[in-house]
Design a protein around this motif. Structure first.
Motif, short mmCIF file in Angstrom:
data_model
loop_
_atom_site.label_atom_id
_atom_site.label_comp_id
_atom_site.label_asym_id
_atom_site.label_seq_id
_atom_site.Cartn_x
_atom_site.Cartn_y
_atom_site.Cartn_z
N SER A 43 -10.85 -1.42 0.13
CA SER A 43 -9.82 -2.18 0.68
C SER A 43 -8.61 -1.76 -0.28
N ILE A 44 -7.49 -1.49 -0.04
CA ILE A 44 -6.46 -1.44 -0.73
C ILE A 44 -5.26 -2.37 -0.27
N GLN A 45 -4.59 -3.07 -1.45
CA GLN A 45 -3.35 -3.73 -1.12
C GLN A 45 -2.54 -3.23 -2.08
N TRP A 46 -1.52 -2.65 -1.64
CA TRP A 46 -0.17 -2.19 -2.24
C TRP A 46 0.64 -3.24 -2.86
N THR A 47 0.98 -3.36 -4.09
CA THR A 47 1.66 -4.43 -4.71
C THR A 47 3.22 -4.06 -4.82
N SER A 48 3.62 -3.00 -4.37
CA SER A 48 4.98 -2.44 -4.14
C SER A 48 4.99 -1.52 -2.86
N ARG A 49 6.24 -1.21 -2.43
CA ARG A 49 6.32 -0.33 -1.37
C ARG A 49 5.79 1.04 -1.68
N PRO A 50 4.88 1.84 -1.01
CA PRO A 50 4.22 2.90 -1.49
C PRO A 50 5.51 4.08 -1.61
N ALA A 51 6.21 4.13 -0.83
CA ALA A 51 7.31 5.03 -0.90
C ALA A 51 8.17 5.07 -2.32
N ASP A 52 8.11 3.85 -2.75
CA ASP A 52 8.99 3.74 -4.11
C ASP A 52 8.30 3.86 -5.39
N THR A 53 6.86 3.77 -5.18
CA THR A 53 5.99 4.03 -6.58
C THR A 53 5.29 5.16 -6.59
N CYS A 54 4.69 5.70 -5.34
CA CYS A 54 4.03 6.92 -5.34
C CYS A 54 4.54 7.94 -4.98
N PRO A 55 4.48 9.17 -5.70
CA PRO A 55 4.94 10.29 -5.38
C PRO A 55 4.51 10.77 -4.21
N VAL A 56 3.53 10.72 -3.88
CA VAL A 56 2.74 11.48 -2.62
C VAL A 56 3.49 10.87 -1.10
N PHE A 57 3.66 9.48 -1.32
CA PHE A 57 4.01 8.66 -0.03
C PHE A 57 5.75 9.05 -0.28
N ALA A 58 6.38 9.25 -1.31
CA ALA A 58 7.83 9.35 -1.46
C ALA A 58 7.97 10.87 -0.80
N ASP A 59 7.02 11.89 -0.97
CA ASP A 59 7.28 13.04 -0.42
C ASP A 59 6.91 13.26 1.19
N VAL A 60 6.46 12.15 1.90
CA VAL A 60 6.28 12.41 3.15
C VAL A 60 7.56 12.41 4.13
N ASP A 61 7.68 13.38 4.85
CA ASP A 61 8.74 13.73 5.81
C ASP A 61 8.46 12.85 6.98
N GLY A 62 9.26 11.68 7.14
CA GLY A 62 8.92 10.91 8.03
C GLY A 62 8.30 9.55 7.56
N PRO A 63 8.22 8.73 8.66
CA PRO A 63 7.49 7.34 7.95
C PRO A 63 6.19 7.40 7.24
N SER A 64 6.34 6.88 6.18
CA SER A 64 5.20 6.95 5.29
C SER A 64 4.08 6.13 5.85
N ALA A 65 4.21 5.29 6.75
CA ALA A 65 3.25 4.48 7.54
C ALA A 65 2.12 5.42 8.16
N LEU A 66 2.77 6.58 8.44
CA LEU A 66 1.84 7.71 9.23
C LEU A 66 0.78 8.32 8.08
N LEU A 67 0.79 8.10 6.86
CA LEU A 67 0.08 8.45 5.89
C LEU A 67 -1.16 7.55 5.74
N ASP A 68 -2.23 7.64 5.82
CA ASP A 68 -3.45 7.01 5.68
C ASP A 68 -3.33 6.32 4.19
N THR A 69 -3.65 7.48 3.44
CA THR A 69 -3.70 6.80 1.92
C THR A 69 -3.40 7.92 1.05
N CYS A 70 -2.95 7.82 -0.37
CA CYS A 70 -2.68 8.90 -1.18
C CYS A 70 -4.08 9.58 -1.72
N PRO A 71 -4.29 10.45 -1.40
CA PRO A 71 -5.52 11.28 -1.78
C PRO A 71 -5.62 11.30 -3.53
N LYS A 72 -4.69 11.34 -4.21
CA LYS A 72 -5.08 11.09 -5.58
C LYS A 72 -5.15 9.92 -6.02
#
Length: 91
Positions: A43-72
């Protein structure tokens, strides 16, 4: 609220947030709350908006909600479990 309703609410809150521990991703430093219920279940609970703090989510072309999790982040959590710094609830 009845006693039974309070107990049910308390049980639900414990299920959702009990045992969550801070974990800092070793790749980017983003801090999330993590609970390992078993080797397979995390279980992972983000304490910030993922696209604001995670480079993998920030690089997603389109809605980051479609990314299950960051592999890193997943690798970082797995490393912490292997090293014993993050416990698995079922042992």
């Amino acid at each position: 609220m009845t006693t039974a309703e309070r107990a049910a609410f308390s049980d639900a809150a414990e299920f959702l947030s009990g045992g969550l521990r801070p974990h800092e991703c070793r790749s980017c430093g983003t801090c999330v709350l993590v609970k390992k219920n078993s080797i397979q279940h995390t279980s992972i609970q983000w304490t910030s908006r993922p696209a604001d703090t995670c480079p993998v989510f920030a690089d997603v072309d389109g809605p980051s909600a479609l990314l299950d999790t960051c592999p890193k982040l997943a690798d970082s959590i797995s490393d912490a479990v292997r090293e014993g710094t993050l416990a698995v609830a079922d042992g």
